[in-house]
Design a protein around this motif. Structure first.
Motif, PDB file in Angstrom:
ATOM      1  N   ILE A  82      37.301  50.842  45.316  1.00 44.26           N
ATOM      2  CA  ILE A  82      38.203  51.463  44.343  1.00 44.26           C
ATOM      3  C   ILE A  82      39.343  50.516  43.986  1.00 44.26           C
ATOM      4  O   ILE A  82      39.683  50.339  42.809  1.00 44.26           O
ATOM      5  CB  ILE A  82      38.752  52.798  44.903  1.00 44.26           C
ATOM      6  N   ILE A  83      39.930  49.868  45.002  1.00 43.36           N
ATOM      7  CA  ILE A  83      41.044  48.954  44.720  1.00 43.36           C
ATOM      8  C   ILE A  83      40.583  47.809  43.825  1.00 43.36           C
ATOM      9  O   ILE A  83      41.278  47.423  42.871  1.00 43.36           O
ATOM     10  CB  ILE A  83      41.630  48.393  46.040  1.00 43.36           C
ATOM     11  N   LEU A  84      39.395  47.270  44.094  1.00 49.09           N
ATOM     12  CA  LEU A  84      38.893  46.174  43.257  1.00 49.09           C
ATOM     13  C   LEU A  84      38.747  46.625  41.816  1.00 49.09           C
ATOM     14  O   LEU A  84      39.112  45.925  40.881  1.00 49.09           O
ATOM     15  CB  LEU A  84      37.543  45.651  43.790  1.00 49.09           C
ATOM     16  N   MET A  85      38.216  47.857  41.637  1.00 54.63           N
ATOM     17  CA  MET A  85      38.032  48.349  40.259  1.00 54.63           C
ATOM     18  C   MET A  85      39.377  48.566  39.568  1.00 54.63           C
ATOM     19  O   MET A  85      39.543  48.214  38.397  1.00 54.63           O
ATOM     20  CB  MET A  85      37.209  49.634  40.273  1.00 54.63           C
ATOM     21  N   LEU A  86      40.333  49.138  40.296  1.00 56.40           N
ATOM     22  CA  LEU A  86      41.644  49.377  39.678  1.00 56.40           C
ATOM     23  C   LEU A  86      42.346  48.061  39.361  1.00 56.40           C
ATOM     24  O   LEU A  86      42.970  47.920  38.296  1.00 56.40           O
ATOM     25  CB  LEU A  86      42.512  50.238  40.611  1.00 56.40           C
ATOM     26  N   SER A  87      42.208  47.061  40.264  1.00 60.23           N
ATOM     27  CA  SER A  87      42.810  45.754  39.978  1.00 60.23           C
ATOM     28  C   SER A  87      42.175  45.138  38.740  1.00 60.23           C
ATOM     29  O   SER A  87      42.872  44.572  37.892  1.00 60.23           O
ATOM     30  CB  SER A  87      42.633  44.805  41.175  1.00 60.23           C
ATOM     31  N   ALA A  88      40.844  45.272  38.651  1.00 62.86           N
ATOM     32  CA  ALA A  88      40.151  44.724  37.481  1.00 62.86           C
ATOM     33  C   ALA A  88      40.641  45.408  36.206  1.00 62.86           C
ATOM     34  O   ALA A  88      40.833  44.764  35.174  1.00 62.86           O
ATOM     35  CB  ALA A  88      38.642  44.895  37.640  1.00 62.86           C
ATOM     36  N   LEU A  89      40.875  46.725  36.295  1.00 66.97           N
ATOM     37  CA  LEU A  89      41.370  47.461  35.125  1.00 66.97           C
ATOM     38  C   LEU A  89      42.721  46.898  34.677  1.00 66.97           C
ATOM     39  O   LEU A  89      42.940  46.624  33.487  1.00 66.97           O
ATOM     40  CB  LEU A  89      41.478  48.950  35.470  1.00 66.97           C
ATOM     41  N   LYS A  90      43.622  46.715  35.649  1.00 68.21           N
ATOM     42  CA  LYS A  90      44.947  46.171  35.306  1.00 68.21           C
ATOM     43  C   LYS A  90      44.817  44.778  34.711  1.00 68.21           C
ATOM     44  O   LYS A  90      45.459  44.433  33.714  1.00 68.21           O
ATOM     45  CB  LYS A  90      45.838  46.120  36.561  1.00 68.21           C
ATOM     46  N   PHE A  91      43.962  43.973  35.337  1.00 63.76           N
ATOM     47  CA  PHE A  91      43.707  42.611  34.881  1.00 63.76           C
ATOM     48  C   PHE A  91      43.281  42.627  33.416  1.00 63.76           C
ATOM     49  O   PHE A  91      43.828  41.913  32.564  1.00 63.76           O
ATOM     50  CB  PHE A  91      42.602  42.028  35.770  1.00 63.76           C
ATOM     51  N   ILE A  92      42.306  43.500  33.096  1.00 60.99           N
ATOM     52  CA  ILE A  92      41.762  43.528  31.740  1.00 60.99           C
ATOM     53  C   ILE A  92      42.813  44.007  30.742  1.00 60.99           C
ATOM     54  O   ILE A  92      42.908  43.481  29.623  1.00 60.99           O
ATOM     55  CB  ILE A  92      40.500  44.406  31.706  1.00 60.99           C
ATOM     56  N   LEU A  93      43.620  44.968  31.159  1.00 60.98           N
ATOM     57  CA  LEU A  93      44.660  45.460  30.245  1.00 60.98           C
ATOM     58  C   LEU A  93      45.652  44.351  29.908  1.00 60.98           C
ATOM     59  O   LEU A  93      46.014  44.151  28.745  1.00 60.98           O
ATOM     60  CB  LEU A  93      45.396  46.651  30.871  1.00 60.98           C
ATOM     61  N   VAL A  94      46.106  43.616  30.940  1.00 60.11           N
ATOM     62  CA  VAL A  94      47.087  42.560  30.679  1.00 60.11           C
ATOM     63  C   VAL A  94      46.462  41.458  29.822  1.00 60.11           C
ATOM     64  O   VAL A  94      47.040  41.016  28.824  1.00 60.11           O
ATOM     65  CB  VAL A  94      47.627  41.977  32.007  1.00 60.11           C
ATOM     66  N   VAL A  95      45.255  41.032  30.198  1.00 63.95           N
ATOM     67  CA  VAL A  95      44.617  39.940  29.445  1.00 63.95           C
ATOM     68  C   VAL A  95      44.302  40.389  28.021  1.00 63.95           C
ATOM     69  O   VAL A  95      44.517  39.663  27.056  1.00 63.95           O
ATOM     70  CB  VAL A  95      43.337  39.465  30.168  1.00 63.95           C
ATOM     71  N   GLY A  96      43.803  41.593  27.889  1.00 63.61           N
ATOM     72  CA  GLY A  96      43.365  42.069  26.578  1.00 63.61           C
ATOM     73  C   GLY A  96      44.518  42.348  25.627  1.00 63.61           C
ATOM     74  O   GLY A  96      44.462  41.981  24.458  1.00 63.61           O
ATOM     75  N   TYR A  97      45.576  43.013  26.131  1.00 66.91           N
ATOM     76  CA  TYR A  97      46.659  43.417  25.227  1.00 66.91           C
ATOM     77  C   TYR A  97      47.849  42.477  25.276  1.00 66.91           C
ATOM     78  O   TYR A  97      48.280  41.959  24.244  1.00 66.91           O
ATOM     79  CB  TYR A  97      47.090  44.849  25.546  1.00 66.91           C
ATOM     80  N   TYR A  98      48.393  42.234  26.499  1.00 66.80           N
ATOM     81  CA  TYR A  98      49.590  41.397  26.568  1.00 66.80           C
ATOM     82  C   TYR A  98      49.274  39.953  26.193  1.00 66.80           C
ATOM     83  O   TYR A  98      50.102  39.261  25.611  1.00 66.80           O
ATOM     84  CB  TYR A  98      50.202  41.449  27.964  1.00 66.80           C
TER      85      TYR A  98
END
Lengths: 218, 621, 118
Positions: free
Chosen positions: C65-81
């Motif tokens: 679960i932690i890996l998936m949530l970290s990946a989600l945060k990663f993708i949000l920052v890379v994709g939007y910010y």
């Protein structure tokens, strides 16, 4: 038909239309990922190999969660600063750039607090054991990246007061922002994989003799 | 203001040595790379000759065992990092902008920085000879052997710090060429119209920016172990003795392709010219290069079959290694098919290109043999391996780079190299090479280990070793002929003209040597072989439109790349001083760090084209 | 004829290409409002991670679960910010290609050093 046309009209920007420096920054970030990868891998490989001294039970998860929050907020401040300069709102740009740099400094402060606490409370330094070497080197290099970013952001802010950062060259800010967000995503990985997963159930590991030689009575 | 100090005023139109020291022109930087690489080639060659003298007969005492260790360590390190890589960089620099129709690389000052970091890093590492502590642990520097427990002298520190400085320069060059080739191509110069040499430069540059961070980590951790007492490679603290080997070879195997792909590109450009035929299978050669590079990241542990990784890991890496033979074979067959049916001209560059194909293929075949694990277990650390990688790196890389020197010398200097001396050079070098390295296969199978400084007379290796030593001196003689040919031709060679070989690619469309701005008018390219298509269709290139030279603004020379490289190198050196004398080291570190920071600051706020030049030209119009 | 400036980065500072590039993507850039929404998501996900840490599940599930949530945060920052979602594909290629190589090497290294393969 001519196979090489030599006419002055042929002048153009770049082959892809992309800016050289922005492409350079992305190439650098890809390369920097190859730098953090082995550092993280080394830490994970040595996770259960320390033969003495403290391991992940030294982590202060609530405090680190707050410092993670601080770094995430600095990323928000960074995009707002970029939005400011792209729209020519210099006040907005300057305010949020200063906020980004300040939040970055707060993050560094948390890290210094953490390292000091490790050393004084648990006697954990880079020399203590494999955990100390790998963890402090990895997060130390991350902290060094944040420090470089903070210096970069203050330089941009001061340069803007000297009229050198303007709406026309918002790309200067965008590139600094890419670097800043990259440092943020590295921390996202470190917080999840090194802190949370690493420290999960660590008390049990310590009790069961997670240290490599503990089972041998060493 | 500092700009008012005369010495720091921007050198706008320097002459003599200053024109070279402050240059940001890719052609001058290319020449500097080439000359430096040749100087280090002679140094590394002398180190090899010392080794061969020591091994010529059993129980000789030409040098001590300790000196012998320094010789093989510095020979390997020098030839890889200070000869083949910078010699490749010399041709990247000189040719890539010409081949893609650009006036310079994307970041000219960064380019100068790369060169100075390479040069100063190399000097820093070789400086260890003067302190009597030259690196002596093998070019791979296996930890824990290189930890402070087993290597107490500062020899390993010199190796780490020298390599670190060079590595930063190499990374900068890698970024520069990736961006240059992706972004600075002339209109119409699509990726699939680029000369293969430029393609291989692009692939090598990607390999550099992906592989060098890993060695940076590995040697940084080793430096921390040695200087600050961390435990990364300290087995008494529970460290795994294989960590270094894995990190090193994750970098080390892509590095092998960094060394060989430029020569593959060179040969792919030379063969069509002298076969009077387009390259056979252009697309497959490009794809094969990319596949080799990609697979190169997945085979590193074949350097470690004897360490006991377990049969699953061993089998996986064996299979991946065999797979790399496929794209390599594709290239070799394409080269042969290029020559098939062509009207071949045996000019000197062509001879060296043919030498490359035959010798590289032999080295490749003995390489595939090592993918078979049981064979590898027999050959590990014997002279068979030495024979294998010299066939690839000397027979491959150096023959390719020599071919490139003969082929592009006219473009660089405006004069042809002597064909007759060149053919003598080729004959001596080809014979000497095979006399040196072919018998090493037999020595290896007979069980002679690498890196021994002497052997007993009853081992049965003496005669073969004598042959190898004679061969090494034959190679040295051929290099002397090469040097004589270069010096002589640069002075009295026949004037070359724009396109002496009747080649097809863009760099031959301009006068030799090219103007400092390369192209008076940036060309629009409409073909993969523009010059041949013009010739075949009898297209008379129209006269160039008049261009006022002063209207072309090239980047101005700059001191800051040089001073930044100097600052960085001195910071690295201050760590060595710090170990001997803390205060002196810290003082030196602070001073050189300040020099580096000031250089960065001045660089950032210095426009690429000096304001005086831009304003002057504006006033002129 | 007009001056022909050298086309390096200094020239491109002033060159039109940069503006072109922005005009092209201007309408696709997310607004500050969207940035704040992303920040809220990032904080909430971090809070969830924090709560999971103090929850009581077996460590394999927790890691997943932690890996998936970290990946989600990663993708949000890379994709939007970092705008990769809206930017030229070449930037994504430059970043994700080495990233994937690195992940593969890390997984391979961890397998090589685990007891499973020895």
């Amino acid at each position: 038909m001519q196979y090489i046309v030599r006419s002055p009209e042929a002048e153009h920007a770049t082959s892809t239309g992309l800016n050289n420096r922005k492409l350079l920054m992305w190439a650098f970030l890809g390369s920097d990922a190859m730098f953090f990868g082995p550092l993280i891998a080394t830490h994970l490989i040595y996770r259960t190999e320390s033969i003495q001294g403290p391991i992940e039970n030294v982590f202060n998860i609530p405090v680190t969660t707050i410092s993670t929050f601080v770094l995430l907020m600095s990323s928000l401040a960074m995009v707002l600063a970029l939005a400011g300069i792209q729209q020519g709102k210099m006040g907005m740009f300057r305010f949020w750039t200063a906020m980004t740099a300040l939040l970055g400094m707060v993050f560094i402060g948390f890290q210094m607090f953490e390292f000091t606490e490790f050393a004084h409370k648990y006697g954990l330094t880079p020399r203590t054991n494999l955990f100390g070497s790998t963890f402090l080197t990895l997060t130390g290099f991350h902290g060094a990246h944040v420090t470089v970013g903070v210096i970069w952001l203050w330089s941009l802010l001061f340069a803007s007061f000297r009229g050198k950062v303007k709406q026309e060259n918002s790309l200067d800010v965008e590139i600094a922002g890419l670097y800043w967000h990259f440092v943020d995503i590295v921390w996202i990985v470190i917080f999840g994989v090194i802190y949370l997963v690493g420290a999960y159930g660590v008390e049990e590991r310590v009790l069961n003799g997670a240290h490599a030689l503990a089972g041998l009575g060493g | 203001m500092a700009t008012n100090i005369a010495i720091l005023r921007r050198p706008l139109d320097p002459t003599g040595a200053w024109a070279w020291i402050t240059t940001v022109d890719h052609k001058k930087i290319g020449v500097l790379y080439g000359l430096s690489a040749f100087a280090f080639f002679i140094l590394g060659g002398v180190e090899a000759l010392v080794m061969r003298l020591q091994l010529a007969q059993a129980d000789l005492n030409v040098v001590s065992a300790a000196t012998f260790n320094q010789m093989f360590t510095m020979h390997g390190t020098t030839m890889i990092f200070m000869v083949v890589m910078p010699a490749g960089a010399a041709f990247f620099n000189f040719l890539v902008p010409l081949q893609i129709g650009a006036r310079d690389v994307a970041f000219p000052r960064l380019n100068a920085l790369s060169y100075w970091l390479f040069l100063f890093g190399s000097i820093l590492m070789n400086f260890s000879f003067f302190t009597g502590s030259a690196p002596d642990m093998g070019w791979f520097a296996y930890a824990p052997l290189t930890g402070s427990t087993f290597s107490a002298s500062s020899s390993v520190d010199y190796w780490i710090l020298g390599l670190q400085v060079m590595g930063v320069g190499t990374l900068a060059a890698g970024f520069n060429f990736v961006i240059t080739i992706i972004n600075m191509r002339a209109p119409g110069m699509t990726l699939m119209r680029m000369p293969i040499f430029t393609w291989m430069t692009l692939i090598v540059s990607f390999l550099i920016i992906f592989a060098f961070p890993v060695i940076t980590v590995a040697i940084t951790l080793l430096l921390f172990d040695r200087m600050f007492g961390t435990n990364f490679y300290d087995i008494t603290a529970g460290a795994d003795p294989l960590l270094w080997q894995h990190l090193f070879w994750v970098f080390g195997h892509p590095e092998v392709y960094i060394l060989i792909l430029p020569s593959m590109g060179i040969v792919s450009d030379i063969l069509p010219t002298f076969s009077r035929k387009p390259l056979f299978g252009y697309v497959t050669i490009v794809l094969a290069g990319a596949v080799i590079a990609f697979l190169g990241f997945g085979v590193w542990a074949h350097h470690m079959f004897t360490v006991g990784m377990g049969r699953w890991a061993t089998s996986a890496f064996a299979v991946a290694t065999m797979a790399i033979a496929v794209p390599t074979g594709v290239k070799v067959f394409n080269w042969l098919a290029t020559m098939y049916g062509g009207s071949i001209q045996f000019k000197t560059p062509m001879l060296f290109a043919l030498g490359f194909i035959s010798l590289f293929m032999l080295g490749g075949l003995s390489g595939v043999m090592h993918a078979v694990v049981p064979v590898d277990l027999q050959h590990q650390d014997t002279y068979f391996v030495v024979a294998h990688f010299h066939y690839v790196l000397f027979g491959g890389s150096i023959f390719g780079l020599t071919a490139a020197t003969y082929y592009w010398f006219p473009k660089i200097t405006g004069r042809m190299m002597s064909e007759s001396i060149g053919k003598v050079h080729f004959a001596i070098m080809f014979v000497g090479f095979n006399l040196t390295f072919f018998p090493m296969h037999f020595l290896g199978v007979l069980g002679m280990p690498r890196r021994i400084y002497t052997y007993a007379p009853d081992m049965g290796w003496s005669g073969t070793n004598m042959a190898v030593t004679i061969g090494a001196f034959v190679i040295a003689a051929s290099i002397a002929v090469f040097l004589y040919n270069m010096v002589r031709s640069a002075r009295v060679g026949q004037p070359a003209g724009a396109n002496p070989w009747g080649a097809a690619t863009l760099e031959w469309s301009m006068e030799s040597p090219p103007h400092h701005y390369n192209f008076a008018v940036v060309p629009t390219v409409r073909s993969q072989h523009p010059l041949w298509d013009e010739e075949a269709n009898a297209v008379e290139p129209p006269p160039l439109p008049y261009v006022d030279e002063s209207s072309i603004h090239m980047p101005s020379p700059s001191y800051w790349p040089l001073l930044l490289a100097l600052g960085v190198t001195l910071v690295a050196g201050s760590l060595l001083v710090w170990q001997a004398h803390a205060i002196a080291g810290l003082t030196m570190g602070a001073a050189s760090g300040a020099l580096a920071l000031i250089s960065v600051y001045r660089w950032v706020f210095e426009p690429p084209v000096a304001a005086e030049v831009a304003e002057g030209a504006a006033a002129h119009h | 004829m007009a001056p022909t400036p050298w086309r390096g980065w200094g020239a491109s500072r002033m060159a039109a290409q940069h503006d072109l590039h922005h005009e092209e993507h201007a309408e696709k850039h997310p607004s500050p409002r969207r940035y704040i929404q992303i920040a809220v998501v990032l904080c909430v996900v971090t809070l969830i991670e924090f709560l999971i840490f103090y929850g009581n599940m077996d460590s394999a599930t927790m890691t997943g679960i932690i890996l998936m949530l970290s990946a989600l945060k990663f993708i949000l920052v890379v994709g939007y910010y970092m705008h990769l979602k809206f930017d030229n594909w070449r930037f994504s290629a430059f970043f994700f290609f080495p990233f994937i190589i690195m992940i593969s090497i890390m997984v391979a290294l961890m397998a090589l050093f685990s007891n499973l393969t020895r």
